[in-house]
Design a protein around this motif. Structure first.
Motif, PDB file in Angstrom:
ATOM      1  N   ASN A   4     -73.379  39.380  26.223  1.00  0.00           N
ATOM      2  CA  ASN A   4     -72.448  38.918  27.371  1.00  0.00           C
ATOM      3  C   ASN A   4     -71.249  39.453  26.919  1.00  0.00           C
ATOM      4  OD1 ASN A   4     -72.097  38.258  29.773  1.00  0.00           O
ATOM      5  ND2 ASN A   4     -72.138  35.924  29.417  1.00  0.00           N
ATOM      6  N   ASN A   5     -70.788  40.368  26.383  1.00  0.00           N
ATOM      7  CA  ASN A   5     -69.526  40.886  25.906  1.00  0.00           C
ATOM      8  C   ASN A   5     -68.959  41.222  27.176  1.00  0.00           C
ATOM      9  OD1 ASN A   5     -67.123  42.026  24.900  1.00  0.00           O
ATOM     10  ND2 ASN A   5     -68.286  43.395  23.492  1.00  0.00           N
ATOM     11  N   GLU A   6     -67.647  40.538  27.486  1.00  0.00           N
ATOM     12  CA  GLU A   6     -66.917  40.793  28.723  1.00  0.00           C
ATOM     13  C   GLU A   6     -66.412  42.277  28.846  1.00  0.00           C
ATOM     14  OE1 GLU A   6     -64.397  38.295  30.374  1.00  0.00           O
ATOM     15  OE2 GLU A   6     -65.555  36.507  30.083  1.00  0.00           O
ATOM     16  N   ASP A   7     -66.421  43.222  27.567  1.00  0.00           N
ATOM     17  CA  ASP A   7     -65.658  44.406  27.596  1.00  0.00           C
ATOM     18  C   ASP A   7     -67.045  45.476  27.820  1.00  0.00           C
ATOM     19  OD1 ASP A   7     -63.024  43.576  27.323  1.00  0.00           O
ATOM     20  OD2 ASP A   7     -63.267  43.202  25.241  1.00  0.00           O
ATOM     21  N   ASP A   8     -67.944  44.974  27.839  1.00  0.00           N
ATOM     22  CA  ASP A   8     -69.421  45.967  27.970  1.00  0.00           C
ATOM     23  C   ASP A   8     -69.755  45.884  29.564  1.00  0.00           C
ATOM     24  OD1 ASP A   8     -69.549  46.877  25.488  1.00  0.00           O
ATOM     25  OD2 ASP A   8     -70.757  45.310  24.708  1.00  0.00           O
ATOM     26  N   PHE A   9     -70.023  46.942  30.203  1.00  0.00           N
ATOM     27  CA  PHE A   9     -70.419  46.791  31.594  1.00  0.00           C
ATOM     28  C   PHE A   9     -71.822  47.616  31.806  1.00  0.00           C
ATOM     29  CE2 PHE A   9     -65.640  46.885  31.386  1.00  0.00           C
ATOM     30  CZ  PHE A   9     -65.589  45.790  32.096  1.00  0.00           C
ATOM     31  N   HIS A  10     -72.660  46.826  32.084  1.00  0.00           N
ATOM     32  CA  HIS A  10     -74.015  47.415  32.237  1.00  0.00           C
ATOM     33  C   HIS A  10     -74.228  47.856  33.596  1.00  0.00           C
ATOM     34  CE1 HIS A  10     -74.422  44.930  28.502  1.00  0.00           C
ATOM     35  NE2 HIS A  10     -75.334  45.584  28.404  1.00  0.00           N
ATOM     36  N   ILE A  11     -74.610  48.944  33.753  1.00  0.00           N
ATOM     37  CA  ILE A  11     -74.460  49.467  35.275  1.00  0.00           C
ATOM     38  C   ILE A  11     -75.649  50.034  35.347  1.00  0.00           C
ATOM     39  CG2 ILE A  11     -71.922  50.025  35.038  1.00  0.00           C
ATOM     40  CD1 ILE A  11     -72.537  52.854  34.682  1.00  0.00           C
ATOM     41  N   LYS A  12     -75.925  50.248  36.920  1.00  0.00           N
ATOM     42  CA  LYS A  12     -77.332  50.750  37.182  1.00  0.00           C
ATOM     43  C   LYS A  12     -76.752  52.027  38.382  1.00  0.00           C
ATOM     44  CE  LYS A  12     -79.362  48.590  40.772  1.00  0.00           C
ATOM     45  NZ  LYS A  12     -80.173  47.720  41.532  1.00  0.00           N
ATOM     46  N   PHE A  13     -76.989  53.017  38.399  1.00  0.00           N
ATOM     47  CA  PHE A  13     -76.459  53.999  39.102  1.00  0.00           C
ATOM     48  C   PHE A  13     -77.178  53.810  40.946  1.00  0.00           C
ATOM     49  CE2 PHE A  13     -76.154  56.970  35.654  1.00  0.00           C
ATOM     50  CZ  PHE A  13     -74.854  57.123  35.802  1.00  0.00           C
ATOM     51  N   ILE A  14     -76.294  53.970  41.672  1.00  0.00           N
ATOM     52  CA  ILE A  14     -76.793  53.960  43.306  1.00  0.00           C
ATOM     53  C   ILE A  14     -76.796  55.369  43.631  1.00  0.00           C
ATOM     54  CG2 ILE A  14     -76.539  52.780  45.563  1.00  0.00           C
ATOM     55  CD1 ILE A  14     -76.899  50.673  43.297  1.00  0.00           C
ATOM     56  N   ASN A  15     -77.649  55.676  44.200  1.00  0.00           N
ATOM     57  CA  ASN A  15     -77.844  57.140  44.780  1.00  0.00           C
ATOM     58  C   ASN A  15     -77.683  57.320  46.141  1.00  0.00           C
ATOM     59  OD1 ASN A  15     -78.773  58.293  42.424  1.00  0.00           O
ATOM     60  ND2 ASN A  15     -80.781  58.073  42.892  1.00  0.00           N
TER      61      ASN A  15
END
Length: 165
Positions: free
Chosen positions: A154-165
């Motif tokens: 839960n590091n606030e400077d890391d962003f876990h992302i999921k691509f949206i098509n």
């Protein structure tokens, strides 16, 4: 000889200056806010978002509590900026969808949770971290992503992302 060296230095400086200008930027952010009960609530978020000099336009959908923020070129914003602005207004983000230049995710702060983006041009993704999804959604994501060390950190400077098509 000195004149030639100065010319090389000037040319090298110009090349370096243009190479440092980053094209990695967010183009648009779609923020669904939670906790809103009236139009004054949405007005508070709208004012916070419009206070940023990088913002070109904010469109509000009161039926879905969604704010579509269009940004000026050459901005250096991150998802954290949007989270802070919404929280400064006294509310929370239920979902954050970002349209960005593809180079944005190559800066190391973005961790891909899926890889199915075959689209050329701007990319669209959802930020899946705490504070960018509802608390219920985050609990579900935490369980399914418990093996990903960066997600549970839960590091606030890391962003876990999921691509949206």
């Amino acid at each position: 000889m000195k004149k030639i060296n100065n010319t090389y230095i000037i040319v090298a400086s110009i090349i370096l200056m243009f190479s440092l200008k980053s094209t990695a930027q967010i183009v648009k952010a779609e923020i669904r806010a939670t906790g809103l009960t009236c139009s004054m609530c949405s007005n508070a978020i709208n004012k916070q978002l419009k206070s940023m000099p990088e913002v070109a336009n904010v469109e509000t959908d009161l039926n879905t509590n969604t704010f579509t923020v269009t940004l000026n070129e050459s901005n250096n914003l991150s998802p954290k900026t949007f989270k802070e602005k919404v929280e400064d207004a006294g509310f929370f983000i239920g979902s954050l969808l970002i349209t960005a230049k593809p180079e944005l995710i190559s800066n190391g702060s973005y961790i891909l949770m899926n890889t199915n983006s075959n689209k050329s041009g701007d990319i669209k993704f959802q930020v899946l971290d705490k504070g960018y999804v509802t608390e219920k959604e985050f609990k579900k994501l935490s369980k399914s992503n418990k093996d990903i060390a960066t997600y549970s950190a839960n590091n606030e400077d890391d962003f876990h992302i999921k691509f949206i098509n």
